[in-house]
Design a protein around this motif. Structure first.
Motif, PDB file in Angstrom:
ATOM      1  N   LYS A  66       0.841  -1.207   0.000  1.00  0.00           N
ATOM      2  CA  LYS A  66       0.000   0.000   0.000  1.00  0.00           C
ATOM      3  C   LYS A  66       0.867   1.244   0.000  1.00  0.00           C
ATOM      4  N   THR A  92      -7.877  -2.231  -4.292  1.00  0.00           N
ATOM      5  CA  THR A  92      -7.084  -1.410  -3.382  1.00  0.00           C
ATOM      6  C   THR A  92      -6.337  -2.245  -2.344  1.00  0.00           C
ATOM      7  N   SER A  93      -6.419  -3.559  -2.432  1.00  0.00           N
ATOM      8  CA  SER A  93      -5.597  -4.437  -1.588  1.00  0.00           C
ATOM      9  C   SER A  93      -4.980  -5.496  -2.474  1.00  0.00           C
TER      10      SER A  93
ATOM     11  N   TRP B 782      -3.297   2.680   7.283  1.00  0.00           N
ATOM     12  CA  TRP B 782      -2.777   1.407   6.768  1.00  0.00           C
ATOM     13  C   TRP B 782      -2.630   0.384   7.872  1.00  0.00           C
TER      14      TRP B 782
END
Ligand SMILES: Nc1nc2c(c(=O)[nH]1)N[C@H]1C(S)=C(S)[C@@H](COP(=O)(O)OP(=O)(O)OC[C@H]3O[C@@H](n4cnc5c(=O)[nH]c(N)nc54)[C@H](O)[C@@H]3O)O[C@H]1N2
Ligand SMILES: Nc1nc2c(c(=O)[nH]1)N[C@H]1C(S)=C(S)[C@@H](COP(=O)(O)OP(=O)(O)OC[C@H]3O[C@@H](n4cnc5c(=O)[nH]c(N)nc54)[C@H](O)[C@@H]3O)O[C@H]1N2
Ligand code: SF4
Ligand code: SF4
Ligand code: SF4
Ligand code: SF4
Ligand code: SF4
Ligand SMILES: [Mo]
Lengths: 300, 930, 310
Positions: A66, A92-93, B782
């Protein structure tokens, strides 16, 4: 609690400004996609060998991915599925560490000593990739490293690749409507860097390199594990199967694939396509024949 | 870490993390290394890949357990019983390393007749004063010393009583506590080991009923596998299996390592848990050897450094005891006489303290004025963290500077800590974020309305590590320098900047004062200006004004030779190491153990990053003392100086060169031959024989029996946590540690053992995804997405018993308070059969509180404030609670900051599209390049 | 909450891992695609039938066909709108035309639709030309001939596209393509029959009635084959009651009833038959498009975008 669309796209004051971005000219949009650059020289094929027996579930790979790719968080949702709050791979992952608790007790018995399996899932970079076959825009290519890459400027979000992938790797981001997945750090590889996730992995569960070397190393590792009595150790996707190509991102597992959420026997839909066409055309021709017959028989 | 200090001489991890790769067997106990030290965990994994056996003993099946070959589940707080079982197994099955034990430990030493063991006194040692729940030992009275050591003496110092400094030094090692002044323990002011006279009487046959070995055997005889299984809730077979693995992987050819962390330290018996491991490792002959030793996996970056450099109130840099308000400490001379050893390295004590004073007070420190010894402030009581906040709660503190800590969230009984902060007139918080400790006055869901809080809070934005120069001392005593990469954002400044400039202004404020009490401040050397304006790596000038030159601080720590000028710098010559120190004021040294880190101008060894063929990698960073990577490594060779085995050679005696050689720096006098025997009356290092590896010890050997240097006994004994649902099976008459200190009050109730109100055992711990009380992780999307919510881990059995649904809510209540969290029902936790009854255990991560991007219940609102006698350590690893299904209060803290936005939606300027981050998704209809 | 686990399957709903969960992700195909699947067949079918009929029996059918082409074109436009709107990034629809990838059903289909659209538009214009009966007749014939191939392709690819995926349900439906092409012809015949009735052309009506009858019989075979392949998947996500309804709507209402009505022969009956058949076709497409979504949900994993992705 989950991030709302607004929260994600909103910028805090002071950080990157709300400058209106002037899109390219209409003409550019129309002709741009049709321009073709010179394809780069093919290079030695690279990939991942993921040894799940040394994964400590630290998720450094997820965070590194990320961070490097500047992907947003997916929202703060506690799933309760062991320590897996990522849930799945998505636009998105691009890394997803899976946790499987296999402990006996109160009634249920397990065949092996108590286990907590951990596995960092990612795009398999299939040698014959259904997503790539499917892509009608040619956005998905095998790049010079033999990795499956979605050209973000080409994809138009038709979602066929999503339907085609037997591993459920791809989704479409609501933000731009395009499909996204692991690029195998194409940008880093071009600069001679190891992919961010592999670099971050403390125990070398994720190993990156020339794919043939990796396959060799993996086979030796399985040998060793068998000698040590870990008899369930085997490789998933290191060689082509009856219905699927080999994977350039393959795994060392110790339980059935389905336990890790992988298809037991991945099937490449394109193996069935010709037959389906034949049936479809046949059906059409027969119908036409019937039509013609009726046209001639009736009312002459 | 007095457990290690008392046993070996230095309270620090004995080996280095990478060395775990050389182990044949690693016992992780009280450490969740894979989760708390994931990067370092690669080394045990290397060992495993080479065939080593990894063992994890923990109340929970963790990510570490998942990677270990053997997992044994035990009840929190029962470690001494388990380890005692291992010691007992080694002794009764004759599996101890004879030659090693005989020469390198005090097994043969004979202890005073007067000493009575817990065996004789039903769980107490001789010399106890107290009510069984709280009190102290009079070590002298109890005869905790070696036979032949001086008897009672008048209450004045004067005898260079080693025991006392060993006691202090041991404390210093982890710091924290110096009980209410030395007077509290008059017994420990006396000498317990032989001084000046010949060696203590000893019996090489180990047969003497009062020799350490026999006492040890008797002491641990109770810890049979059956007893252990009753106390810990594991099976006898599991204990035997672990014992067998350790024994078969120790000896000449093989070594085993022990890795521990908070699962041991955070108990009222923590120091003794570590002691038990030390005894085990000494008996197995694993100390001072590659792949052996005891790894204390420490916490914050440079927490080791902060104890070395003495952020702790009761020690001066380099573990010199803090002088106290006590007549023996009034003058330098009497202080030194009292604190110095007559034998062993501590004999050089005066050199250390005088050099320190010269470093602090420069020219103002002269032999006439005791080198300014009187200027050092004298604590008159316990100023360690917990007692300090109790004092604050009782209006004993006006203002407080809080740098880099979050007591309102992370400290045991955080509710009490918040109440204490509310009693302050003013509070200065220097931090990266608006943390619980800086917003407690407005965002604490349990707090009173802001209008009722008088505390004025000032927030100073702190620079991050990347924004400042400095060194970090990691868990293996290794200093690693980091260079400033960029200027701090906006108004934020380094902690050094704040303190340096505060100091300068105070000096201005008091300039010219003749008041004696202002002299310490006025005489302080305070000159760390940059010689030329500092630059950033890219060569541009730094924006920040008034930043001190931290490298100059490091040079001061390394030390100077004041009477010699360095022509290159026309400054005093830098010291090459602590062997150069003098006690006449001609050397200045800010922290003797670090001396050598900056041996010459421009050579900051903490900055070294050279990889070499030497597996020890001596040119990567700098490890104190003197870049020795494995402490006591003289023990890696046999008494004659030959390696125990080729496989495990490290340092050995080279007869030809007549010196100790090998890949590591010898932790021994390099030219002292193995056959050296001290002449009668020898002092200092001369009193240490050539086959005595533990040079920090007055008798040069590892201490199986610790004569008086630990406050709750010379030998470890199993006691229950202060809050436990079960009685002490091993000593039914003495359920808990008799020397624990309590701070009971309405905000800090303790439900003493055995409790029936709170029948469930609770422990607290970390998750890889978060950091401590959360400031450094709960402001980061995150990380938050990976562990978004506070949860409690419990077994299906307990869940079924209480009707708790996985994924649903549950309420946990202790004598201090009540919290609500999501239920993580998992077989990784197990009910345990203890003393015939089923005891349930739950686990709580302690990462959540009320400030941040994700917020939640704080485990520390349940934990209690109690203090073990040695280091004032609390007991957050084992306390009693009760669990209910569902929610009681339904209090839901709101996040104090919105979720972070998409990392970047802006294209990186001057960067081709192909090089833009892949995650910079183009808006729909976005441009097409290529 | 509790994405990725299914509470029932373990005591106290403990973490259950991933076993039994569908590994695949369903594509973001919903209403637009149902509509597209229908409009595609209505348009291609109508053109194919009208075109063939006009070619083989101009006298009887060219008048009727002239009315049919504009209608086919309208449906086609509707279809294309659906296709574009269904894209994640509609403004990039033309990226489909960067490459010619017959190996990708979607690429092949797009090209077929494009070519078909071109010819059909031309044909429609010419047909609407005032006196195209005269000099332009050859051009019309030519355009029809040219249009037939891509139209056939467009009718055929749709089902194959669905079956050429990894999606549970679709991937086992070997006869999906067959059903779709057959159903296209049926829909075409039906529409032309309607037009014949409305414009009062008894001769054409009679022929088309018989044609539709026979095609529906074929369709019944295709449908049964298809449902047989889907039965297992369908029964995993639907209760018996609903399965019965599906059977009733698709087979009885969509095929058997129309057959009966066709047999009756009264104009009203014929109109009803056609409308029912088309409704039935719609129902089938609806069930097919949503099948993988239901299967994934049923397997315990939630749809990716149901979570707040970006
Ligand atoms: N990701 C991450 N890493 C960290 C930190 C962090 O917050 N997050 N914190 C850092 C700091 S400051 C420190 S001090 C270290 C701490 O590192 P660790 O001490 O390893 O971490 P903990 O999770 O506190 O405790 C370790 C284990 O002790 C177990 N335990 C609890 N009670 C007992 C007991 O009575 N006996 C035994 N044998 N085990 C018990 C717990 O179940 C837990 O698995 O980690 C450092 N590293
Ligand atoms: N229940 C329970 N409680 C525990 C523990 C447990 O295991 N269980 N573990 C204990 C342990 S081992 C520890 S170490 C403590 C830790 O407890 P704390 O010392 O309170 O640690 P943090 O909560 O991380 O707070 C550290 C703060 O320092 C800030 N900071 C970081 N870098 C800098 C800097 O360079 N300058 C300044 N000025 N600030 C900075 C961070 O933003 C953060 O707010 O928690 C203890 N509390
Ligand atoms: S795993 Fe899926 S996305 Fe990745 S290459 Fe294979 S088919 Fe494509
Ligand atoms: S969504 Fe994008 S990448 Fe996927 S198939 Fe369609 S065009 Fe290709
Ligand atoms: S290779 Fe790169 S893009 Fe793929 S998962 Fe690893 S870090 Fe992410
Ligand atoms: S970084 Fe490596 S060890 Fe950590 S979770 Fe990912 S794969 Fe596993
Ligand atoms: S955070 Fe730093 S210290 Fe902790 S494991 Fe990662 S690298 Fe090591
Ligand atoms: Mo810590």
């Amino acid at each position: 609690m989950t991030i709302s669309e607004k929260a994600v796209t909103a910028r805090p004051a002071g950080r990157d400004s709300e400058a209106p971005r002037v899109g390219p000219s209409l003409l550019e949009r129309v002709v741009g996609p049709f321009r073709r650059g010179e394809p780069p020289e093919p290079r030695q094929a690279t990939g991942f060998y993921t040894d799940t027996t040394v994964c400590i579930g630290c998720k450094a790979c997820e965070v590194a991915c990320k961070q490097w790719n500047q992907l947003p968080a997916d929202g703060f949702e506690w799933t309760g599925n062991s320590y897996d709050n990522t849930g799945e791979l998505s636009a998105t992952s691009w890394r997803h560490v899976k946790f499987v608790e296999q402990l006996g007790g109160d009634g249920t018995e397990v065949a092996h000593p108590d286990r907590w399996l951990m596995m960092s899932d990612v795009c398999k970079h299939c040698v014959a990739a259904p997503c790539q076959h499917a892509c009608p825009t040619g956005a998905i290519i095998h790049n010079e490293f033999g990795n499956v890459y979605i050209q973000p400027d080409i994809c138009n979000g038709c979602a066929y690749c999503i339907a085609a992938c037997p591993f459920g790797v791809i989704t479409r981001a609501t933000l731009d409507g395009h499909a996204h997945k692991c690029t195998l750090c194409y940008d880093r590889q071009r600069d001679g860097l190891v992919p961010a996730c592999a670099k971050a992995c403390p125990t070398e569960s994720i190993q990156f390199g020339p794919i043939e070397e990796l396959r060799e190393r993996a086979r030796q590792r399985v040998e060793v594990l068998h000698q040590r009595g870990v008899n369930d150790a085997y490789l998933y996707g290191d060689v082509p199967g009856a219905s699927y190509s080999e994977l350039n991102s393959f795994y060392l597992l110790v339980d059935r694939p389905s336990v890790y959420g992988l298809p037991e026997e991945p099937f490449n839909p394109w193996l069935a396509m010709k037959g389906d066409y034949v049936r479809a055309v046949l059906a059409l021709l027969v119908s036409i024949a019937v039509l013609l017959a009726a046209l001639f028989l009736q009312g002459r | 870490m007095p457990g290690l200090g008392a046993s070996f001489g230095r309270g620090a991890a004995t080996n280095y993390q990478q060395d775990l790769a050389h182990s044949d067997c690693v016992l992780f106990m009280g450490s969740n290394m894979a989760e708390a030290h994931p990067v370092a965990f690669r080394w045990p994994m290397k060992a495993k890949s080479q065939g080593a056996t990894l063992i994890h003993v923990d109340p929970r099946f963790t990510r570490t357990s998942a990677l270990c070959d053997v997992y044994v589940g035990i009840r929190s707080g029962s470690d001494i019983a388990f380890l005692g079982g291992l010691v007992n197994y080694v002794l009764t099955h004759d599996r101890w390393f004879k030659e090693y034990v005989l020469h390198y430990t005090n097994a043969a030493t004979i202890v005073k007749e007067g000493f009575r063991d817990t065996e004789d006194l039903d769980g107490l040692f001789s010399g106890y004063h107290g009510n069984g729940r709280t009190g102290h030992y009079h070590a002298m009275e109890g005869g905790w010393g070696y036979a032949g050591s001086p008897g009672s003496e008048p209450e004045v110092g004067g005898d260079g009583s080693p025991i006392y400094q060993m006691h202090r030094q041991a404390l210093g090692m982890h710091g924290h506590s110096l009980d209410a002044g030395p007077k509290a323990h008059p017994g420990q002011r006396q000498s317990m080991t032989i001084c000046q006279e010949a060696d203590p009487p000893w019996d090489p046959t180990l047969g003497h009923p009062h020799c350490v070995f026999q006492i040890l055997k008797r002491h641990f005889a109770r810890y049979t596998p059956e007893m252990v299984s009753e106390v810990c809730g594991c099976t006898p077979e599991e204990l035997v299996r672990v014992a067998e693995l350790l024994c078969s992987n120790s000896g000449r050819e093989r070594t085993s390592a022990v890795v521990y962390a908070l699962g041991w330290t955070q108990h009222t018996t923590g120091v003794q848990m570590i002691r038990t491991a030390a005894i085990l490792q000494l008996l197995l002959g694993n100390m001072g050897r590659p792949g052996g030793g005891i790894m204390a996996m420490r916490g914050h970056s440079t927490i080791q450094g902060s104890t070395d450099i003495a952020t702790l109130y009761d020690s001066l840099p380099g573990y010199l005891p803090q002088p106290t308000a006590d007549e023996a400490h009034e003058r330098l001379q009497s202080y030194v006489e009292q604190e110095a050893h007559c034998s062993g390295y501590w004999a050089n004590f005066r050199e250390f303290i005088v050099s320190l004073l010269k470093a602090w007070y420069g020219d103002a420190a002269t032999s006439e004025n005791d080198f300014g010894f009187s200027w050092i402030p004298r604590p008159d009581g316990d100023y360690s963290h917990l007692p300090y906040f109790v004092r604050m709660l009782n209006d004993g503190v006006k203002g407080y500077l809080l740098f880099g800590q979050n007591p309102a969230g992370g400290s045991p009984n955080a509710r009490l800590h918040r109440a204490a902060l509310r009693k302050l007139d003013w509070l200065v918080v220097a931090d990266w974020f608006q943390i619980e400790s800086s917003v407690f006055w407005k965002d604490d869901p349990q707090g009173p309305p802001p209008s009722d809080i008088k505390t004025e809070v000032f927030f100073l934005p702190a620079a991050a590590a990347q924004e400042k120069d400095g060194s970090l001392t990691n868990t293996q005593r290794m200093l690693q320098w980091h260079d400033k990469a960029l200027d701090p954002l906006g108004d934020s400044r380094s902690d050094a900047w704040y303190l340096y400039n505060l100091g300068k202004r105070l000096k201005q404020l008091y300039a010219g004062s003749t008041d004696p009490r202002d002299q310490p401040l006025l005489n302080l050397t305070w000159d760390y200006e940059f010689d030329e304006p500092p630059r950033l790596p890219d060569g541009s000038l730094s924006r920040i004004e008034g930043e001190p030159d931290i490298e100059k601080v490091l040079m001061e720590i390394n030390g100077y030779r004041l009477d010699q000028m360095d022509p290159r710098t026309s400054r005093p010559r830098l010291l090459s190491g602590f062997s150069e120190l003098k006690d006449d004021g001609t050397t200045a040294c800010g922290c003797w153990i670090y001396s050598g880190v900056y041996p010459e101008p421009g050579r900051n060894r903490a900055r070294d990053r050279k990889r070499t063929a030497n597996p020890i990698q001596p040119d990567w960073g700098y490890a104190w003392p003197h870049n020795r990577r494995i402490l006591y490594n003289r023990a890696s060779a046999d008494p004659e100086g030959r390696p125990w085995s080729d496989r495990k050679k490290l340092v050995w005696w080279d007869a030809a060169q007549r010196r100790w050689i090998g890949p590591d720096e010898p932790d021994f006098e390099p030219e002292k031959p193995p056959d050296y025997r001290p002449p009668a009356g020898a002092m200092g290092m001369d009193a240490i024989a050539g086959d005595h590896p533990f040079i920090m010890k007055p008798d040069g050997v590892g201490w199986l029996f610790a004569p008086g240097s630990i406050r709750d006994g010379p030998l470890p004994t199993h006691y229950e946590p202060v809050e436990s649902p079960v009685e002490n099976l091993i000593y039914p008459d003495q359920s808990t540690n008799p020397t624990v200190r309590f701070f009971e009050g309405s905000l800090n109730r303790v439900d003493h053992t055995p409790t029936s109100t709170y029948p469930v055992v609770a422990t607290t711990y970390r998750l890889t995804e978060h950091y401590l009380s959360g400031p450094m992780s709960r402001f980061n999307s995150w990380l938050n997405e990976l562990q978004p919510e506070m949860f409690v881990e419990l077994s299906p059995e307990l869940a079924a018993e209480r009707g708790i649904e996985h994924g649903g809510w549950l309420t946990v209540e202790s004598a201090r308070g009540r919290i609500e969290a999501r239920a993580m029902v998992t077989r990784r936790l197990r009910p345990r059969r203890i003393e015939g009854q089923i005891v349930h255990q739950i686990g709580l991560p302690f990462h959540w509180a009320f400030a941040g991007e994700v917020v939640g219940a704080n485990a520390n609102d349940l934990t209690s404030l109690v203090a073990d006698p040695n280091v004032s350590m609390h007991e957050v690893k084992a306390f009693a609670c009760q669990v209910y299904p569902g929610r009681r209060d339904g209090a839901e803290p709101k996040p104090t900051v919105p979720p972070a936005p998409w990392p970047t939606r802006e294209r990186t300027p001057d960067t081709p599209d192909a090089a833009q981050p892949e995650g910079l998704f183009r808006a729909p209809g976005g441009e097409a390049e290529r | 909450m509790n994405a990725g686990m299914n509470l029932e399957s373990a005591p106290h709903g403990m973490p259950t891992g991933y076993a039994g969960q569908a590994a695949t992700k369903p594509p973001n195909w919903h209403g637009y695609v149902v509509l597209d699947a229908l409009l595609n067949n209505l348009s291609t079918g109508l053109f194919l039938v009208a075109g063939i009929a006009e070619l083989v029996r101009p006298a009887a059918f060219s008048g009727l066909a002239r009315v049919a082409y504009p209608i086919a074109l309208l449906f086609l436009i509707g279809d294309l709108v659906c296709l574009v709107l269904d894209l994640g990034d509609p403004l990039r629809f033309h990226h489909m035309l960067r490459v010619w990838k017959p190996n990708s059903p979607m690429s092949l289909g797009t090209w077929c639709l494009t070519a078909y659209a071109a010819f059909l538009t031309g044909l429609t214009l010419v047909s609407l030309w005032p006196d195209s009966g005269g000099g332009l007749e050859w051009l019309r014939r030519l355009l029809i001939l040219l249009g037939l191939v891509p139209a056939a392709g467009a009718a055929v690819y749709k089902g194959v596209l669905f079956s050429t995926t990894a999606q549970p349900g679709w991937r086992d439906a070997r006869w999906l393509g067959g059903y779709f092409s057959c159903s296209a012809l049926g829909a075409g015949t039906g529409q032309l029959l309607l037009l014949a009735i409305l414009t009062g052309r008894p001769e054409a009506t009679a022929a088309l009635r018989l044609a539709l009858f026979l095609i529906l019989v074929l369709l019944l075979v295709a449908l049964v084959l298809l449902l047989a392949e889907l039965r297992e998947s369908l029964s995993r996500v639907h209760r018996a009651g609903y399965l019965a309804i599906i059977g009733a709507v698709t087979i009885f209402v969509g095929v058997l009833l129309p057959l009966g009505l066709l047999a009756l022969g009264a104009p009203r009956a014929l109109v009803a038959a056609v409308l029912l058949a088309i409704a039935g076709a719609g129902a089938v497409r609806y069930e097919i498009v949503r099948l993988p979504h239901l299967l994934v949900e049923a397997s315990g994993r939630r749809e990716p975008l149901a979570r707040a992705k970006s």
